[in-house]
Motif scaffolding. Structure first.
Motif, PDB file in Angstrom:
ATOM      1  N   THR A   1       0.825  -1.209   0.000  1.00 36.69           N
ATOM      2  CA  THR A   1       0.000   0.000   0.000  1.00 36.69           C
ATOM      3  C   THR A   1       0.854   1.251   0.000  1.00 36.69           C
ATOM      4  O   THR A   1       1.785   1.376   0.807  1.00 36.69           O
TER       5      THR A   1
ATOM      6  N   GLY B   1       0.508   5.635  -0.026  1.00 33.23           N
ATOM      7  CA  GLY B   1      -0.398   6.774   0.054  1.00 33.23           C
ATOM      8  C   GLY B   1      -1.168   6.891   1.349  1.00 33.23           C
ATOM      9  O   GLY B   1      -0.672   6.575   2.427  1.00 33.23           O
ATOM     10  N   CYS B   2      -2.434   7.294   1.241  1.00 34.81           N
ATOM     11  CA  CYS B   2      -3.204   7.837   2.353  1.00 34.81           C
ATOM     12  C   CYS B   2      -3.906   6.770   3.180  1.00 34.81           C
ATOM     13  O   CYS B   2      -3.873   5.575   2.881  1.00 34.81           O
TER      14      CYS B   2
ATOM     15  N   ASN C   1      -6.372   4.658   1.295  1.00 33.76           N
ATOM     16  CA  ASN C   1      -5.750   3.513   0.652  1.00 33.76           C
ATOM     17  C   ASN C   1      -5.541   2.373   1.640  1.00 33.76           C
ATOM     18  O   ASN C   1      -5.660   1.198   1.290  1.00 33.76           O
TER      19      ASN C   1
ATOM     20  N   CYS D   1      -0.492   5.294  -5.350  1.00 35.00           N
ATOM     21  CA  CYS D   1      -0.836   6.669  -4.991  1.00 35.00           C
ATOM     22  C   CYS D   1      -0.315   7.587  -6.088  1.00 35.00           C
ATOM     23  O   CYS D   1       0.749   7.337  -6.666  1.00 35.00           O
TER      24      CYS D   1
ATOM     25  N   ALA E   1       5.813   8.962  -4.862  1.00 34.93           N
ATOM     26  CA  ALA E   1       4.908   7.867  -4.505  1.00 34.93           C
ATOM     27  C   ALA E   1       4.729   6.907  -5.680  1.00 34.93           C
ATOM     28  O   ALA E   1       4.707   5.683  -5.498  1.00 34.93           O
TER      29      ALA E   1
ATOM     30  N   GLY F   1      -5.440   1.562  -7.583  1.00 40.35           N
ATOM     31  CA  GLY F   1      -5.165   2.837  -6.926  1.00 40.35           C
ATOM     32  C   GLY F   1      -5.187   4.007  -7.891  1.00 40.35           C
ATOM     33  O   GLY F   1      -5.424   3.862  -9.095  1.00 40.35           O
ATOM     34  N   CYS F   2      -4.906   5.192  -7.351  1.00 40.12           N
ATOM     35  CA  CYS F   2      -5.066   6.422  -8.133  1.00 40.12           C
ATOM     36  C   CYS F   2      -4.132   6.511  -9.328  1.00 40.12           C
ATOM     37  O   CYS F   2      -4.540   6.924 -10.418  1.00 40.12           O
TER      38      CYS F   2
ATOM     39  N   ILE G   1      -5.621  14.160  -7.934  1.00 41.51           N
ATOM     40  CA  ILE G   1      -6.449  13.126  -7.317  1.00 41.51           C
ATOM     41  C   ILE G   1      -7.890  13.088  -7.847  1.00 41.51           C
ATOM     42  O   ILE G   1      -8.455  11.994  -7.995  1.00 41.51           O
TER      43      ILE G   1
END
Length: 415
Positions: free
Chosen positions: A7, A9-10, A13, A39, A45, A69-70, A150
């Motif tokens: 994982t 990022g935030c 996530n 991310c 990232a 993910g993004c 984002i």
């Protein structure tokens, strides 16, 4: 065997990784599968995720690598082309059980995120190695900050109905979690798309009333322009809402804030900090800040450095500015990369000094500490705490007295 998840990022996530692990396991897709949840906030990232994929492909040639993910949503073909990647899954598809039940077809399965329908997030009651649970209340973002990519990865703001949030909070408490963190892309935007258009504060108030067995509730990063009256009242009156706000400030100079297309001013940030302290004395304030935004002069940067002390920010999350393709800021006159890094280092040093001051101010105080798997824990203010002697049990809430401080946080003993 459970799917392995990497994982980046935030906190959202983190929640989604736990949800995808459960969905993949339920579908029998776990063994030999490595899921990379990317991310897109910074180029670093993205680079870390690419390096992780290449490492897995090199060291475990038989692994089944799935990317989501993004970053994967924004540029699926680029991620699908990496060595070893079997499939790319979009952000709108990754939390659907049917996606994991039938992992076949083209290498990329990524829909138009801007057309994504609201979907109730899966119930997650296991966050491996974590003492606090994440609970998604919102997804996507309707704002267009000039530095941020984002919205392209998450789509428009979509809120989770309160009934779903309440049911999941109850399940998390029943699973043994003593603290829940409400998370999303922009949680301050919660509610306009729901019947009755409840605000975030109204949702939090009802959640705490309907789940009285929940000991601690914490909020993830907040847009200062989104603080509503109910949230302010809760901050003043509700002890189960933790005395800790992490604010998405991004800068401390009005011209840069305007060029970022933020919805608050420097004066707004200072006033918010003052009001928070008036309502909840001793509250801890953190902030996201970007160093080296395009056109940032030394005077602009000095204004941000001064904001740390003026607003009483104790915990900083600092980013050197990173160009994101297709954003307006990427076309603005840039600050040289070495200068961005140097300013970010100075800002982080100011953050360390501010954290030390906050920690020193807790000497002699009693703290209700939630212990984690490491045997250490965090206070209600989210200050790191360790016992002077012995170890805590993961998931345990214990009242301690602060007897010392150092660069790692608070040192405590039984109260």
């Amino acid at each position: 065997m459970s799917v392995e998840v990497l994982t980046f990022g935030c906190r959202l996530n983190t929640y989604e990784s736990a949800a995808m692990r459960a969905l993949a396991d339920q579908a029998g897709q776990g063994e030999g599968t490595v899921l990379v949840n990317t991310c897109a906030v910074t180029a670093e990232a993205e680079a870390q995720a690419r390096q992780a994929i290449r490492r897995v492909a090199r060291e475990r040639p038989g692994a089944r690598i799935i990317v989501t993910g993004c970053a994967a949503q924004i540029a699926p073909d680029a991620w699908a082309a990496l060595p070893g990647v079997e499939r790319v899954i979009g952000n709108a598809e990754k939390l659907k059980p049917e996606t994991w039940a039938a992992l076949s077809g083209p290498a990329a399965s990524v829909g138009d995120i801007m057309m994504a329908e609201p979907v109730a997030p899966p119930l997650v009651t296991e966050f491996s190695g974590r003492a606090r649970a994440m609970l998604q209340v919102q997804q996507g973002c309707d704002h267009r900050c000039t530095f941020c990519v984002i919205p392209q990865g998450r789509g428009p703001s979509r809120s989770v109905p309160l009934g779903v949030i309440v049911d999941q909070a109850r399940a998390l408490v029943a699973a043994g979690y003593r603290e829940v963190v409400l998370t999303g892309v922009d949680i301050a935007s919660y509610g306009p798309d729901l019947p009755g258009q409840p605000s975030l504060g109204q949702a939090v108030r009802r959640l705490l009333a309907l789940v009285p067995e929940l000991p601690r509730l914490r909020l993830s990063s907040l847009d200062p322009a989104g603080m509503d009256d109910d949230l302010w009242r809760l901050l003043a009156e509700e002890p189960r809402l933790m005395p800790h706000l992490h604010l998405s400030l991004q800068h401390g100079d009005d011209l840069i804030l305007k060029r970022m297309k933020r919805r608050h001013s420097r004066a707004d940030a200072v006033a918010l900090a003052r009001r928070a302290r008036d309502l909840r004395p001793g509250i801890a304030l953190g902030a996201d800040l970007i160093a080296g935004f395009p056109t940032e002069t030394e005077a602009h940067f000095a204004a941000m450095m001064a904001l740390v002390e003026e607003a009483g920010l104790s915990f900083l999350h600092v980013f050197p500015y990173s160009e994101r393709p297709g954003t307006p800021a990427a076309r603005m006159p840039p600050v040289p990369v070495p200068l961005r890094r140097e300013r970010a280092a100075r800002l982080r040093a100011a953050g360390r000094d501010a954290a030390r001051r906050f920690h020193a101010g807790r000497l002699g105080a009693e703290e209700l500490v939630l212990f984690e798997a490491s045997g250490r824990g965090h206070s209600e203010h989210f200050a790191p705490v360790r016992l002077a002697e012995g170890r805590g049990v993961a998931g345990e809430l214990r009242r301690l007295r602060v007897v010392g401080v150092d660069d790692q946080g608070l040192i405590a003993e039984a109260a």
